[in-house]
Design a protein around this motif. Sequence first.
Motif, short mmCIF file in Angstrom:
data_model
loop_
_atom_site.label_atom_id
_atom_site.label_comp_id
_atom_site.label_asym_id
_atom_site.label_seq_id
_atom_site.Cartn_x
_atom_site.Cartn_y
_atom_site.Cartn_z
N ASN A 1 0.85 -1.19 0.00
CA ASN A 1 0.00 0.00 0.00
C ASN A 1 0.89 1.24 0.00
O ASN A 1 2.12 1.14 0.09
N LEU A 2 0.28 2.41 -0.08
CA LEU A 2 1.04 3.65 -0.19
C LEU A 2 1.93 3.88 1.02
O LEU A 2 3.07 4.32 0.90
N GLU A 3 1.42 3.55 2.20
CA GLU A 3 2.23 3.72 3.42
C GLU A 3 3.47 2.83 3.36
O GLU A 3 4.58 3.27 3.71
N ASN A 4 3.30 1.60 2.90
CA ASN A 4 4.44 0.70 2.78
C ASN A 4 5.42 1.16 1.70
O ASN A 4 6.63 1.03 1.85
N ILE A 5 4.90 1.71 0.62
CA ILE A 5 5.77 2.24 -0.44
C ILE A 5 6.59 3.41 0.10
O ILE A 5 7.79 3.53 -0.20
N GLN A 6 5.97 4.25 0.92
CA GLN A 6 6.70 5.35 1.52
C GLN A 6 7.81 4.83 2.44
O GLN A 6 8.93 5.34 2.44
N SER A 7 7.50 3.79 3.23
CA SER A 7 8.52 3.20 4.10
C SER A 7 9.64 2.58 3.29
O SER A 7 10.82 2.74 3.62
N LEU A 8 9.28 1.85 2.24
CA LEU A 8 10.30 1.24 1.37
C LEU A 8 11.19 2.32 0.76
O LEU A 8 12.42 2.18 0.73
N SER A 9 10.57 3.39 0.30
CA SER A 9 11.33 4.48 -0.32
C SER A 9 12.31 5.09 0.68
O SER A 9 13.46 5.38 0.34
N SER A 10 11.86 5.26 1.90
CA SER A 10 12.71 5.83 2.94
C SER A 10 13.88 4.90 3.27
O SER A 10 15.03 5.33 3.32
N VAL A 11 13.59 3.63 3.48
CA VAL A 11 14.63 2.67 3.86
C VAL A 11 15.62 2.46 2.71
O VAL A 11 16.83 2.40 2.92
N LEU A 12 15.12 2.36 1.49
CA LEU A 12 15.98 2.10 0.34
C LEU A 12 16.54 3.38 -0.28
O LEU A 12 17.27 3.34 -1.27
N GLU A 13 16.16 4.51 0.30
CA GLU A 13 16.69 5.82 -0.09
C GLU A 13 16.44 6.15 -1.57
O GLU A 13 17.35 6.53 -2.29
N VAL A 14 15.21 5.97 -1.97
CA VAL A 14 14.78 6.36 -3.31
C VAL A 14 13.50 7.18 -3.20
O VAL A 14 12.83 7.16 -2.17
N ASP A 15 13.17 7.87 -4.23
CA ASP A 15 11.93 8.63 -4.28
C ASP A 15 10.76 7.68 -4.42
O ASP A 15 10.87 6.61 -5.02
N VAL A 16 9.62 8.05 -3.86
CA VAL A 16 8.40 7.23 -3.96
C VAL A 16 8.05 6.97 -5.41
O VAL A 16 7.59 5.89 -5.78
#
Length: 164
Positions: free
Chosen positions: A44-59
């Motif tokens: 979901n969008l919240e998980n995509i935001q977390s993934l983006s933060s952890v993997l250091e990429v833009d959403v």
Amino acid sequence: MDNIGERLYELRRKRGLSQEQLGYEVGVSRQTISKWEQNAMQPNLENIQSLSSVLEVDVNYFLSSPSESNSSIENEIAFTEQGVKSNKKNSFLIFGIIFATLCLGAFIYTIIVGLTALTNNKGYVSANTVNIELGLFIIALLISIILLVLSLLFILKFIKANRR
């Protein structure tokens, strides 16, 4: 890379993370990461935001079309590596400035305390002043000066090296 799962897998591997490590950082199980990578489930969008933060990429890396993200992954990784190097450089500079400030404080303290002890608070050297006090004062003063000069040289060398 045609979908989120493939993008996630490639990025996770390039970052050197296991599914379990990534799951822990994102706050989901290893099995969930596996399902996302296999496209059995979509984050979901919240998980995509977390993934983006952890993997250091833009959403947008996960949400954009495949043609856009194929060319952008290398740019994202290079940008992240440049940011990490910049943060390390800034940390060294801050350390140097703090150290120079402490050395300056030690220098000033040495002068104030040393002169106070040597002059007996009356502005002149008393007959009771022992020569060892003068020797210790001079040694402390020299050490303070040396540390102050070294810290200033460190800062100047750092600044000069980072101008290139």
